[in-house]
Design an enzyme around this catalytic site. Structure first.
Site, PDB file in Angstrom:
ATOM      1  N   GLN A  23       0.955  -1.110   0.157  1.00  5.42           N
ATOM      2  CA  GLN A  23      -0.085   0.164  -0.022  1.00  5.42           C
ATOM      3  C   GLN A  23       0.801   1.201  -0.015  1.00  5.42           C
ATOM      4  O   GLN A  23       1.848   1.496   0.752  1.00  5.42           O
ATOM      5  CB  GLN A  23      -0.973  -0.099   1.309  1.00  5.42           C
ATOM      6  CG  GLN A  23      -2.506  -0.126   0.761  1.00  5.42           C
ATOM      7  CD  GLN A  23      -2.859   1.492   0.903  1.00  5.42           C
ATOM      8  OE1 GLN A  23      -2.830   2.252   1.783  1.00  5.42           O
ATOM      9  NE2 GLN A  23      -3.265   1.719  -0.414  1.00  5.42           N
ATOM     10  N   ARG A  45      -5.358   1.684  -8.159  1.00  7.42           N
ATOM     11  CA  ARG A  45      -4.930   2.912  -7.406  1.00  7.42           C
ATOM     12  C   ARG A  45      -3.418   2.752  -7.005  1.00  7.42           C
ATOM     13  O   ARG A  45      -2.714   3.496  -7.725  1.00  7.42           O
ATOM     14  CB  ARG A  45      -5.589   3.154  -6.208  1.00  7.42           C
ATOM     15  CG  ARG A  45      -7.214   3.526  -6.517  1.00  7.42           C
ATOM     16  CD  ARG A  45      -7.979   3.340  -4.885  1.00  7.42           C
ATOM     17  NE  ARG A  45      -9.110   4.030  -5.094  1.00  7.42           N
ATOM     18  CZ  ARG A  45      -9.134   5.310  -4.758  1.00  7.42           C
ATOM     19  NH1 ARG A  45      -7.738   5.761  -4.980  1.00  7.42           N
ATOM     20  NH2 ARG A  45     -10.165   6.066  -4.674  1.00  7.42           N
ATOM     21  N   THR A  46      -3.065   1.848  -6.167  1.00  9.63           N
ATOM     22  CA  THR A  46      -1.774   1.790  -5.609  1.00  9.63           C
ATOM     23  C   THR A  46      -1.036   1.211  -6.738  1.00  9.63           C
ATOM     24  O   THR A  46      -1.443   0.477  -7.583  1.00  9.63           O
ATOM     25  CB  THR A  46      -1.713   0.992  -4.442  1.00  9.63           C
ATOM     26  OG1 THR A  46      -1.916  -0.283  -4.993  1.00  9.63           O
ATOM     27  CG2 THR A  46      -2.447   1.567  -3.321  1.00  9.63           C
ATOM     28  N   GLN A  47       0.345   1.499  -6.818  1.00 10.71           N
ATOM     29  CA  GLN A  47       1.079   0.990  -7.964  1.00 10.71           C
ATOM     30  C   GLN A  47       2.397   0.972  -7.103  1.00 10.71           C
ATOM     31  O   GLN A  47       2.785   1.269  -6.266  1.00 10.71           O
ATOM     32  CB  GLN A  47       1.058   2.047  -9.127  1.00 10.71           C
ATOM     33  CG  GLN A  47       1.417   3.515  -8.696  1.00 10.71           C
ATOM     34  CD  GLN A  47       1.988   4.227  -9.928  1.00 10.71           C
ATOM     35  OE1 GLN A  47       2.464   3.721 -10.963  1.00 10.71           O
ATOM     36  NE2 GLN A  47       1.640   5.345 -10.049  1.00 10.71           N
TER      37      GLN A  47
END
Lengths: 208, 266, 265
Positions: free
Chosen positions: B27, C41-43
């Site tokens: 995350q 979203r996160t990458q």
């Protein structure tokens, strides 16, 4: 939960002019719950050495007895009183023996050591819970209020304080530090060690 | 499969049970801490707001000069500490709101109104907070020196002094002792002063930061002290101070000064 | 009312409820985010560039970055330019994800074109580019969808040099020496020692020497680097980015190293 904060408590030692002082709070807690306001963490080792043991209360008792035993053995074998420097190394090696299952105590040592000319030289030291020694020239701190003690001591301490001034400095440092620490406080005890007497005073502190 | 063994210490998984074996997702963490410490003390007719100028991330010093203290108006100075990107953006937005106020009302916003504005702006981001501790210092409409301190989501109160940031735990108890005279009993028949004079306050600020620099790795490099004087307050205490600069803009009467000092760089 | 306690949102996981007998998986999961799988979203960075170095010197700014874009530990692209001119006064250097950097290049190109087209007598300098990039980066991090880069912005306009940093979190700062990534640990101390206090006296030759020796140290110690790099200078005369330069390196000392691994004697 950190085991070092389980019972709370803090100790500080300072160097003065031909004297040293060591002081602690008197709280014993069970995490946030206060249990006792008269829990001693500082113990006399010889007439001129005092030892502060902040940390896990069960280990305070254990180590106090262990050091009493080891210092007695030293006195019998050597037929002389232990010197603060030697005692500091005794503390260090005792803790390092338990390197991988340590006592949860950060000892503070304060004393006057005998010089070859027969005089006395102030000595303070502290170690971490596995016995890493810190010989300081000014002050050492340990316990749950250590960062606060560092801050106040850095502001108040100055070199070559006379015994009564040193008493005031260490008392103010300790009291104001523990008043900002939830795990320390509930009164304080201060010992000032000079070459011919020991001044011990119990201080009233905030009880919240 | 080693990953399975570690999560399945009790043998085979239950046939109906969902095991957490999806793709491992790292995350993204939108926050960081940039170190440093800020501090403000209110006097009778002045306010002192200070901060060190080091900006760091982890063990790296990013720069030795990144201001954390900002003049908002001639009677308000804001110190911001925590996540630097949030801090800079927050100051920018506060300034924008103050400019709008100026255009609407043809005067600077009063200090207590700025304090409430800051609380509203912080609370507006309650569920994605600005990771910033704010201390607002300045002069109240009644001419008294004031300090307001905030938590990241907008709780605030007016105080006489406050430290925040990396070395808060080092500085605040020292200030309790020296500003509030905590644990000090006045001599019989005397009492502690309710407000300290400016020279004493400046000395305490410098001592606080040199002390914090000594014992905290994230504090150091430079020190910026803002002094806000109330209308008609004496400038005598500021005369002859090394490296002082006036940054007053209006003729309202309040005056703002900056004092810059070096701190240890190690 | 749903009378199945297991549907009340209690987390069920065999890591801490290994002997649960209730067939949890067969029950409908009510509170699922239907978009959870749809939106990426996160990458994480994929094709990456390593450190960028930059210093202030007498005439302006000198910046350097090597030509490698790595794919994990694979040295995937060995002729990538990581220094990019923006307008007439600025060079922007990037570490981190190279596709994000190319997106930034396009974005800046559009910005510069638009500004040029307006013909309002203003041109973008390094200060403006820095402000713009810091807002872009901060806005993207606030959407939890960052551009995964560390950017160094160097420029010279109206007799003033400017050197700054912006990263994926929107963190910004200015300094007389800047090093990103691995360089912040290895090269930054070298740069500071050579530059701090000498910003107004260092000549271009001296600056180049400092940059070159720092790039050499980085090549020796950073496994994601390559001994081929470009140097940009931004001065009164404008921005120039050099052709790729090769570093002379010597590995003969490695013969003499003893005491690692199986080679103990």
């Amino acid at each position: 939960m950190s085991i070092m904060e389980y019972n709370g408590g803090s100790v500080i030692a300072m160097v003065g002019k031909e004297c040293v002082a060591i002081a602690s709070d008197l709280r014993l807690g069970n995490q946030a719950l206060g249990i006792s306001s008269n829990f001693q963490k500082i113990f006399p080792v010889t007439d001129r050495i005092y030892l502060g043991l902040p940390g896990l209360a069960t280990d305070v008792t254990t180590l106090q007895e262990l050091f009493r035993f080891r210092v007695n053995m030293y006195t019998i074998k050597e037929e002389r009183e232990i010197q603060p420097e030697t005692f500091a190394h005794l503390v260090s090696s005792t803790l390092y023996e338990r390197r991988f299952g340590p006592y949860f105590i950060e000892p503070v040592i304060a004393g006057l050591s005998q010089t070859p000319s027969g005089g006395f030289k102030p000595f303070i030291a502290a170690t971490d819970l596995i016995g890493c020694l810190n010989f300081a020239k000014d002050f050492v701190v340990a316990g749950t209020a250590s960062s606060k003690l560092f801050g106040v001591a850095e502001g108040l301490w100055e070199p070559d304080l006379e015994p009564e001034d040193l008493f005031e400095t260490i008392s103010q440092t300790l009291m104001n530090a523990v008043d900002r620490d939830a795990y320390s406080g509930w009164g304080c005890v201060v010992h000032v060690i000079t070459k011919d007497k020991i001044i011990t005073r119990t201080l009233k502190g905030r009880m919240d | 499969m080693p990953a399975m063994l570690s999560t399945q210490p009790h043998g085979l998984p239950h046939p109906h049970m969902q095991t957490e074996q999806g793709p491992q997702q790292r995350q993204f963490n939108p926050y960081t801490e940039n170190g440093g410490t800020i501090l403000a003390i209110a006097g009778k007719d002045f306010s002192v707001i200070a901060g060190d100028t080091r900006q760091s991330e982890g063990y790296s010093i990013q720069t030795r000069y990144a201001p954390k203290v900002f003049r908002l108006t001639d009677r308000a100075v804001l110190a911001v500490n925590g996540f630097a990107a949030d801090g800079n953006m927050f100051v920018k937005k506060v300034r924008q709101r103050l400019e709008w106020y100026r255009h609407a009302h043809a005067k600077d916003m009063p200090l207590r109104a700025i304090a409430r504005l800051i609380q509203t702006m912080l609370y507006a981001r309650r569920f994605f907070p600005y990771y910033v501790y704010n201390i607002l210092g300045g002069i109240e409409e009644d001419g008294s020196g004031a300090v307001y301190s905030f938590d990241p989501v907008g709780s605030y109160e007016r105080e006489a002094c406050r430290a925040a940031g990396a070395a808060q735990s080092l500085v605040q108890p020292f200030l309790d002792n020296q500003i509030y005279f905590k644990n000090q009993t006045p001599a019989p028949g005397t009492s502690h002063p309710t407000h300290l004079p400016l020279p004493t306050v400046l000395k305490l600020v410098i001592d606080s930061f040199t002390g914090a620099t000594e014992r905290h790795i994230e504090v150091g490099d430079g020190l910026e002290i803002y002094v806000v004087l109330a209308k008609g307050a004496s400038t005598q205490a500021l005369e002859g101070i090394r490296g002082i600069q006036e940054t007053t803009v209006t003729n309202d009467g309040e005056r703002v000064f900056i004092i810059q000092r070096e701190l240890k760089k190690d | 009312m749903d009378h199945f306690p297991t549907n009340w949102g209690r987390p069920r996981n065999d890591a801490f409820d290994a002997y649960g007998t209730y067939p949890i998986a067969q029950h409908p999961r009510n509170a699922v985010d239907v978009f959870a799988d749809g939106v990426q979203r996160t990458q994480q960075p994929i094709v990456t560039g390593t450190s960028v170095l930059a210093i202030k010197y007498k005439d302006g700014i000198m910046m350097a970055a090597d030509n490698l874009a790595s794919y994990g530990s694979l040295a995937r692209f060995k002729d990538v330019q990581r220094l990019h001119p923006v307008g007439d006064y600025t060079v922007i250097g990037a570490g981190g994800d190279m596709s994000d950097f190319q997106y930034i290049q396009q974005m800046l190109e559009e910005l510069v074109t638009e500004e040029f087209a307006s013909q309002d007598g203003h041109t973008l300098g390094p200060v403006e580019i820095h402000e713009y990039m810091s807002h872009v980066m901060y806005a993207r991090r606030s959407k939890i969808n960052p551009l995964w880069n560390s950017l160094v912005i160097g420029g010279f306009k109206n007799g003033k040099s400017f050197l700054s940093y912006v990263d994926l979190l929107g963190t910004t700062y200015t300094a007389s020496t800047i090093a990103t990534g691995y360089g912040s640990m290895i090269a930054q101390p070298l740069l500071r020692k050579a530059v701090e206090g000498n910003e107004t006296t260092l000549t271009e030759e001296e600056a180049l020497k400092i940059i070159e020796s720092s790039m050499r140290v980085l090549f020796y110690r950073d496994a994601r680097s390559i001994n081929k790099f470009q140097v940009a200078t931004i001065t009164e005369k404008g921005a120039t980015i050099s052709e790729s330069r090769h570093l002379e390196t010597s590995w003969s000392f490695a013969e003499g190293i003893r005491g690692y691994g199986s080679q103990t004697q």
